[in-house]
Motif scaffolding. Sequence first.
Motif, PDB file in Angstrom:
ATOM      1  N   TYR A 161       0.798  -1.347  -0.013  1.00 58.59           N
ATOM      2  CA  TYR A 161      -0.055   0.042   0.098  1.00 58.59           C
ATOM      3  C   TYR A 161       0.749   1.339   0.166  1.00 58.59           C
ATOM      4  O   TYR A 161       1.799   1.300   0.846  1.00 58.59           O
ATOM      5  CB  TYR A 161      -0.898   0.165   1.124  1.00 58.59           C
ATOM      6  CG  TYR A 161      -1.778  -1.183   1.560  1.00 58.59           C
ATOM      7  CD1 TYR A 161      -1.462  -2.124   2.523  1.00 58.59           C
ATOM      8  CD2 TYR A 161      -2.911  -1.306   0.901  1.00 58.59           C
ATOM      9  CE1 TYR A 161      -2.216  -2.930   2.788  1.00 58.59           C
ATOM     10  CE2 TYR A 161      -3.765  -2.392   1.134  1.00 58.59           C
ATOM     11  CZ  TYR A 161      -3.473  -3.255   2.119  1.00 58.59           C
ATOM     12  OH  TYR A 161      -4.352  -4.230   2.388  1.00 58.59           O
ATOM     13  N   THR A 195       3.504  -0.689   3.821  1.00 63.63           N
ATOM     14  CA  THR A 195       2.630   0.404   3.755  1.00 63.63           C
ATOM     15  C   THR A 195       3.333   1.707   3.939  1.00 63.63           C
ATOM     16  O   THR A 195       4.152   1.786   4.935  1.00 63.63           O
ATOM     17  CB  THR A 195       1.440   0.197   5.122  1.00 63.63           C
ATOM     18  OG1 THR A 195       2.164   0.117   6.299  1.00 63.63           O
ATOM     19  CG2 THR A 195       0.868  -1.002   4.829  1.00 63.63           C
ATOM     20  N   PRO A 233      -0.144   5.757   4.613  1.00 63.17           N
ATOM     21  CA  PRO A 233      -1.481   5.467   4.744  1.00 63.17           C
ATOM     22  C   PRO A 233      -2.165   6.580   5.370  1.00 63.17           C
ATOM     23  O   PRO A 233      -3.385   6.445   4.760  1.00 63.17           O
ATOM     24  CB  PRO A 233      -1.632   4.181   5.293  1.00 63.17           C
ATOM     25  CG  PRO A 233      -0.629   3.948   6.204  1.00 63.17           C
ATOM     26  CD  PRO A 233       0.603   4.811   5.678  1.00 63.17           C
ATOM     27  N   TYR A 292       6.347  -0.607   7.856  1.00 61.99           N
ATOM     28  CA  TYR A 292       5.502   0.384   7.999  1.00 61.99           C
ATOM     29  C   TYR A 292       6.057   1.595   8.424  1.00 61.99           C
ATOM     30  O   TYR A 292       6.712   1.661   9.451  1.00 61.99           O
ATOM     31  CB  TYR A 292       4.514  -0.029   9.194  1.00 61.99           C
ATOM     32  CG  TYR A 292       3.248   0.931   9.454  1.00 61.99           C
ATOM     33  CD1 TYR A 292       2.190   0.645   8.953  1.00 61.99           C
ATOM     34  CD2 TYR A 292       3.596   1.935  10.552  1.00 61.99           C
ATOM     35  CE1 TYR A 292       1.126   1.581   9.132  1.00 61.99           C
ATOM     36  CE2 TYR A 292       2.504   2.788  10.587  1.00 61.99           C
ATOM     37  CZ  TYR A 292       0.948   2.690   9.867  1.00 61.99           C
ATOM     38  OH  TYR A 292       0.286   3.323  10.253  1.00 61.99           O
TER      39      TYR A 292
END
Length: 268
Positions: A94, A125, A128, A151
């Motif tokens: 993502y 990610t 986000p 992340y």
Amino acid sequence: NDALVAQIGLSNGSNVLQNGATNNSNVSQVGNTNIADMDQFGDVNVGKIDQSGSTHLATQTQTGISNFAHVIQANANNSSTQVQEGNSNRAIAYQNKNDNGNTAPGEFNVATQTQIGDSNYSIVTQGPYSNGSDNLASLRQEGDRNNQNAYQDWEYSSTSIQSQVGDDNQSYTQQNAGGVNVADISQVGDSNISNTRQSYAHENTALVIQDGGANDSNIYQEDGDYNFAKNTQTGDLNFSTVYQTGDLHSSIVNQNGSSNISNVTQSN
């Protein structure tokens, strides 16, 4: 095999190549000058690409059986490359979208994942929920049953590079609410674990090198700036935890052998 391509905008390009049985490809591009390239060789592979905005580039290559690759990118100039060889691997990236697919602002993100072997799981990610920018995450796994997670959120500029060679290794890196943080983790052997978290901090660096089996490294740098931590463990069953809060701390841990334990706590 099934392939679905939907493009809305100008100068978008999509290439899908499937060779095998019961493969599924789904490409959706909204915006201008986006490029998607997806190759699947083998059986029962699933690949999805969803790009919104302009000048995105996503490439996925899967070889084997029952692999799953999914890229979601939004807003500015994101690039993602995922390559999987083997069976039952799963890679998800993502960039500037949350898990529900809602868009958040960000730009210049790059995510690259490479998995060779079986039953590996890797997820990236970046930005986000807030202003992700200039992030780079590169994850590479060779062997079986490895798990990686990078992340990076709320970042002006972050770097996370993780590499695992062997089986049953786990690496988790979280960098958020800061700027220009760097985490570089390398694990060679089996059943090693690395946890790195740098939060609400700026200009922090975390380095982890583990060579052997069943080693455990934990680095937490939070609520401070200009901190440095490096954990090096060679052998088996070593354990190291570094916890630093405040500014201008430095920790270097080097453990060679088996069943060593190290705990470092620094604050101001």
